[in-house]
Design a protein around this motif. Structure first.
Motif, PDB file in Angstrom:
ATOM      1  N   GLU A  49      27.867  31.969  38.098  1.00 16.27           N
ATOM      2  CA  GLU A  49      28.418  32.591  36.881  1.00 16.27           C
ATOM      3  C   GLU A  49      27.671  33.885  36.532  1.00 16.27           C
ATOM      4  OE1 GLU A  49      28.851  29.847  33.645  1.00 16.27           O
ATOM      5  OE2 GLU A  49      30.018  28.421  34.844  1.00 16.27           O
ATOM      6  N   PRO A  50      27.743  34.887  37.397  1.00 15.97           N
ATOM      7  CA  PRO A  50      26.982  36.126  37.181  1.00 15.97           C
ATOM      8  C   PRO A  50      27.649  37.067  36.184  1.00 15.97           C
ATOM      9  CG  PRO A  50      28.325  36.344  39.144  1.00 15.97           C
ATOM     10  CD  PRO A  50      28.530  34.929  38.649  1.00 15.97           C
ATOM     11  N   TYR A  51      26.828  37.891  35.591  1.00 14.90           N
ATOM     12  CA  TYR A  51      27.294  39.066  34.867  1.00 14.90           C
ATOM     13  C   TYR A  51      26.405  40.238  35.270  1.00 14.90           C
ATOM     14  CZ  TYR A  51      28.467  42.606  31.511  1.00 14.90           C
ATOM     15  OH  TYR A  51      28.868  43.807  30.966  1.00 14.90           O
ATOM     16  N   PRO A  52      26.973  41.381  35.719  1.00 13.49           N
ATOM     17  CA  PRO A  52      28.395  41.704  35.793  1.00 13.49           C
ATOM     18  C   PRO A  52      29.149  40.792  36.772  1.00 13.49           C
ATOM     19  CG  PRO A  52      27.039  43.687  35.976  1.00 13.49           C
ATOM     20  CD  PRO A  52      26.130  42.521  36.133  1.00 13.49           C
ATOM     21  N   GLU A  53      30.398  40.495  36.439  1.00 24.21           N
ATOM     22  CA  GLU A  53      31.215  39.640  37.273  1.00 24.21           C
ATOM     23  C   GLU A  53      31.610  40.355  38.556  1.00 24.21           C
ATOM     24  OE1 GLU A  53      34.452  38.718  34.765  1.00 24.21           O
ATOM     25  OE2 GLU A  53      33.190  37.894  33.183  1.00 24.21           O
ATOM     26  N   MET A  54      31.987  39.574  39.538  1.00 21.81           N
ATOM     27  CA  MET A  54      32.384  40.110  40.830  1.00 21.81           C
ATOM     28  C   MET A  54      33.547  41.086  40.675  1.00 21.81           C
ATOM     29  SD  MET A  54      31.804  39.994  44.133  1.00 21.81           S
ATOM     30  CE  MET A  54      31.058  38.435  44.593  1.00 21.81           C
ATOM     31  N   GLY A  55      33.367  42.319  41.161  1.00 24.22           N
ATOM     32  CA  GLY A  55      34.423  43.322  41.127  1.00 24.22           C
ATOM     33  C   GLY A  55      34.622  44.012  39.794  1.00 24.22           C
ATOM     34  N   LYS A  56      33.795  43.705  38.813  1.00 26.21           N
ATOM     35  CA  LYS A  56      33.978  44.261  37.467  1.00 26.21           C
ATOM     36  C   LYS A  56      33.531  45.715  37.415  1.00 26.21           C
ATOM     37  CE  LYS A  56      32.885  43.206  32.620  1.00 26.21           C
ATOM     38  NZ  LYS A  56      34.273  42.900  32.224  1.00 26.21           N
ATOM     39  N   ALA A  57      34.196  46.523  36.590  1.00 27.73           N
ATOM     40  CA  ALA A  57      33.797  47.908  36.347  1.00 27.73           C
ATOM     41  C   ALA A  57      33.136  47.981  34.976  1.00 27.73           C
ATOM     42  CB  ALA A  57      35.000  48.837  36.400  1.00 27.73           C
ATOM     43  N   ILE A  58      31.931  48.537  34.911  1.00 24.31           N
ATOM     44  CA  ILE A  58      31.197  48.627  33.651  1.00 24.31           C
ATOM     45  C   ILE A  58      30.654  50.040  33.485  1.00 24.31           C
ATOM     46  CG2 ILE A  58      30.558  46.186  33.763  1.00 24.31           C
ATOM     47  CD1 ILE A  58      27.754  47.061  34.600  1.00 24.31           C
ATOM     48  N   ASN A  59      30.178  50.329  32.300  1.00 26.20           N
ATOM     49  CA  ASN A  59      29.592  51.640  32.029  1.00 26.20           C
ATOM     50  C   ASN A  59      28.153  51.700  32.526  1.00 26.20           C
ATOM     51  OD1 ASN A  59      31.932  52.597  30.743  1.00 26.20           O
ATOM     52  ND2 ASN A  59      31.298  51.705  28.786  1.00 26.20           N
ATOM     53  N   ALA A  60      27.746  52.887  32.917  1.00 24.54           N
ATOM     54  CA  ALA A  60      26.376  53.095  33.374  1.00 24.54           C
ATOM     55  C   ALA A  60      25.408  53.022  32.195  1.00 24.54           C
ATOM     56  CB  ALA A  60      26.264  54.451  34.066  1.00 24.54           C
ATOM     57  N   GLY A  61      24.116  52.908  32.531  1.00 25.59           N
ATOM     58  CA  GLY A  61      23.096  52.828  31.489  1.00 25.59           C
ATOM     59  C   GLY A  61      22.263  51.582  31.646  1.00 25.59           C
ATOM     60  N   THR A  62      21.699  51.094  30.575  1.00 20.90           N
ATOM     61  CA  THR A  62      20.875  49.890  30.607  1.00 20.90           C
ATOM     62  C   THR A  62      21.760  48.670  30.382  1.00 20.90           C
ATOM     63  OG1 THR A  62      18.948  51.093  29.778  1.00 20.90           O
ATOM     64  CG2 THR A  62      18.924  48.682  29.578  1.00 20.90           C
ATOM     65  N   ILE A  63      21.726  47.719  31.327  1.00 17.93           N
ATOM     66  CA  ILE A  63      22.536  46.512  31.195  1.00 17.93           C
ATOM     67  C   ILE A  63      21.649  45.285  31.387  1.00 17.93           C
ATOM     68  CG2 ILE A  63      24.546  47.706  32.117  1.00 17.93           C
ATOM     69  CD1 ILE A  63      24.190  45.887  34.646  1.00 17.93           C
ATOM     70  N   ASN A  64      22.185  44.149  31.005  1.00 19.81           N
ATOM     71  CA  ASN A  64      21.494  42.886  31.157  1.00 19.81           C
ATOM     72  C   ASN A  64      22.178  42.083  32.262  1.00 19.81           C
ATOM     73  OD1 ASN A  64      19.161  41.850  29.997  1.00 19.81           O
ATOM     74  ND2 ASN A  64      20.268  40.303  28.841  1.00 19.81           N
ATOM     75  N   PHE A  65      21.523  41.926  33.396  1.00 17.73           N
ATOM     76  CA  PHE A  65      22.026  41.040  34.437  1.00 17.73           C
ATOM     77  C   PHE A  65      21.826  39.595  33.961  1.00 17.73           C
ATOM     78  CE2 PHE A  65      21.190  44.930  36.741  1.00 17.73           C
ATOM     79  CZ  PHE A  65      22.210  44.976  37.693  1.00 17.73           C
ATOM     80  N   GLU A  66      22.866  38.769  34.113  1.00 21.68           N
ATOM     81  CA  GLU A  66      22.792  37.383  33.654  1.00 21.68           C
ATOM     82  C   GLU A  66      23.373  36.442  34.701  1.00 21.68           C
ATOM     83  OE1 GLU A  66      24.868  37.190  29.972  1.00 21.68           O
ATOM     84  OE2 GLU A  66      23.613  38.688  28.976  1.00 21.68           O
ATOM     85  N   TRP A  67      22.926  35.192  34.697  1.00 21.80           N
ATOM     86  CA  TRP A  67      23.407  34.182  35.637  1.00 21.80           C
ATOM     87  C   TRP A  67      23.026  32.804  35.105  1.00 21.80           C
ATOM     88  CZ3 TRP A  67      19.516  37.690  36.416  1.00 21.80           C
ATOM     89  CH2 TRP A  67      18.213  37.177  36.449  1.00 21.80           C
ATOM     90  N   GLU A  68      23.542  31.765  35.780  1.00 22.74           N
ATOM     91  CA  GLU A  68      23.195  30.389  35.448  1.00 22.74           C
ATOM     92  C   GLU A  68      22.432  29.771  36.610  1.00 22.74           C
ATOM     93  OE1 GLU A  68      23.551  28.795  32.629  1.00 22.74           O
ATOM     94  OE2 GLU A  68      24.589  30.466  31.645  1.00 22.74           O
ATOM     95  N   GLY A  69      21.532  28.829  36.303  1.00 22.77           N
ATOM     96  CA  GLY A  69      20.771  28.139  37.342  1.00 22.77           C
ATOM     97  C   GLY A  69      20.647  26.669  37.004  1.00 22.77           C
ATOM     98  N   ALA A  70      20.445  25.829  38.023  1.00 22.16           N
ATOM     99  CA  ALA A  70      20.299  24.386  37.801  1.00 22.16           C
ATOM    100  C   ALA A  70      19.484  23.794  38.929  1.00 22.16           C
ATOM    101  CB  ALA A  70      21.669  23.709  37.710  1.00 22.16           C
ATOM    102  N   ASP A  71      18.793  22.704  38.632  1.00 20.31           N
ATOM    103  CA  ASP A  71      17.970  22.035  39.632  1.00 20.31           C
ATOM    104  C   ASP A  71      18.152  20.526  39.506  1.00 20.31           C
ATOM    105  OD1 ASP A  71      15.574  22.390  41.643  1.00 20.31           O
ATOM    106  OD2 ASP A  71      14.990  20.762  40.282  1.00 20.31           O
ATOM    107  N   LEU A  72      18.409  19.871  40.626  1.00 19.32           N
ATOM    108  CA  LEU A  72      18.676  18.438  40.616  1.00 19.32           C
ATOM    109  C   LEU A  72      17.488  17.643  40.089  1.00 19.32           C
ATOM    110  CD1 LEU A  72      20.906  16.439  41.494  1.00 19.32           C
ATOM    111  CD2 LEU A  72      19.753  16.273  43.689  1.00 19.32           C
ATOM    112  N   ASP A  73      16.270  18.111  40.353  1.00 19.03           N
ATOM    113  CA  ASP A  73      15.061  17.399  39.945  1.00 19.03           C
ATOM    114  C   ASP A  73      14.591  17.793  38.547  1.00 19.03           C
ATOM    115  OD1 ASP A  73      14.647  16.206  42.679  1.00 19.03           O
ATOM    116  OD2 ASP A  73      14.488  18.328  43.167  1.00 19.03           O
ATOM    117  N   GLY A  74      15.248  18.754  37.938  1.00 23.00           N
ATOM    118  CA  GLY A  74      14.829  19.212  36.617  1.00 23.00           C
ATOM    119  C   GLY A  74      13.583  20.072  36.643  1.00 23.00           C
ATOM    120  N   ASP A  75      13.252  20.659  37.814  1.00 23.91           N
ATOM    121  CA  ASP A  75      12.060  21.501  37.917  1.00 23.91           C
ATOM    122  C   ASP A  75      12.244  22.808  37.156  1.00 23.91           C
ATOM    123  OD1 ASP A  75      10.880  19.623  39.604  1.00 23.91           O
ATOM    124  OD2 ASP A  75      11.684  20.567  41.412  1.00 23.91           O
ATOM    125  N   ALA A  76      11.138  23.385  36.742  1.00 20.80           N
ATOM    126  CA  ALA A  76      11.170  24.710  36.139  1.00 20.80           C
ATOM    127  C   ALA A  76      11.587  25.724  37.205  1.00 20.80           C
ATOM    128  CB  ALA A  76       9.799  25.071  35.573  1.00 20.80           C
TER     129      ALA A  76
END
Length: 236
Positions: free
Chosen positions: A149-176
């Motif tokens: 679940e990334p941002y920017p999304e696949m194929g998305k067009a956005i404005n230049a400048g400072t952006i925040n890359f975002e994503w989701e993560g998970a671990d089966l063991d609950g590790d940090a």
């Protein structure tokens, strides 16, 4: 002779009035009833972000897993979309039932979703996407799921400048988890732009450029996984 002529003219004119006989216009056909769009199915098993241990062992490398979901309204068939999160390989299987059995590699992470379809319409409905590990040989600690679940999304067009890359993560063991972010104008990206313990990272990007980025997820036991390569472009 004049009388004969008059009757002859009358005889020739009368048919013009007596043969007009136009009937009513035919009734237009009834429009075809609109086929209602299908609704999305709800996934049941394999559970999200869990280990699937109920598969039938076929060999040391493969097991047969039964996927299950709820029936959705106005649906005639279901297409299960399966992705091997380690290789990126994708497959699809269609059924009229609400379950299906598939052969999977053991000790491997997968994602899956179900698309509902109905006869007579091109509209479809997609379920949420779940991720799971298909059980393999016993291990002390599992690698984390690849970032999703990334941002920017696949194929998305956005404005230049400072952006925040975002994503989701998970671990089966609950590790940090910690993350290494790669960003480049070539694929695959090779330039590390930062590391973080959160699910986001701020960076500055240029205009009118196609970017490729990727996230390496590392758990506290030292196991790691690499996301697919995400792509976006910036406006001029």
């Amino acid at each position: 002779m004049k009388i004969v002529y008059k009757y002859l003219v009358l005889f020739m004119v009368l048919p013009l009035f007596s043969c007009g006989g136009g009937g009513d216009d035919p009734t237009p056909p009834e429009p075809e009833p609109e086929v209602p769009a299908p609704s999305a199915a709800t996934l049941i098993y394999p559970d999200n972000n869990e280990e699937c241990t109920e598969g039938v062992l076929v060999s040391e490398t493969e097991s047969q897993v039964t996927f299950e979901w709820t029936a959705s309204e106005n649906t005639d068939s279901y297409t299960l979309l399966l992705t091997n999160l380690e290789t990126g390989a994708e497959s699809s299987s269609t059924t009229a039932n609400t379950d299906i059995q598939l052969m999977l590699e053991r000790g491997t992470a997968y994602s899956w979703a179900v698309v509902s379809s109905a006869d007579g319409t091109n509209e479809t409905a997609s379920s949420t996407t779940w991720r799971f590990y298909n059980a393999g040989a016993a291990v002390e600690n599992y690698a984390p799921f690849p970032a999703y679940e990334p941002y920017p999304e696949m194929g998305k067009a956005i404005n230049a400048g400072t952006i925040n890359f975002e994503w989701e993560g998970a671990d089966l063991d609950g590790d940090a988890l910690s993350y290494i972010l790669y960003l480049d104008t070539l694929s695959p990206p090779t330039s590390i732009i930062g590391e973080t313990d959160t699910n986001s990272f701020e960076a500055t990007i240029g205009a009118d450029t196609v970017y490729y980025w990727q996230v390496v997820t590392v758990d506290s036991a030292g196991n790691s996984s690499t996301s697919e390569i995400f792509e976006f472009r910036t406006n001029p």
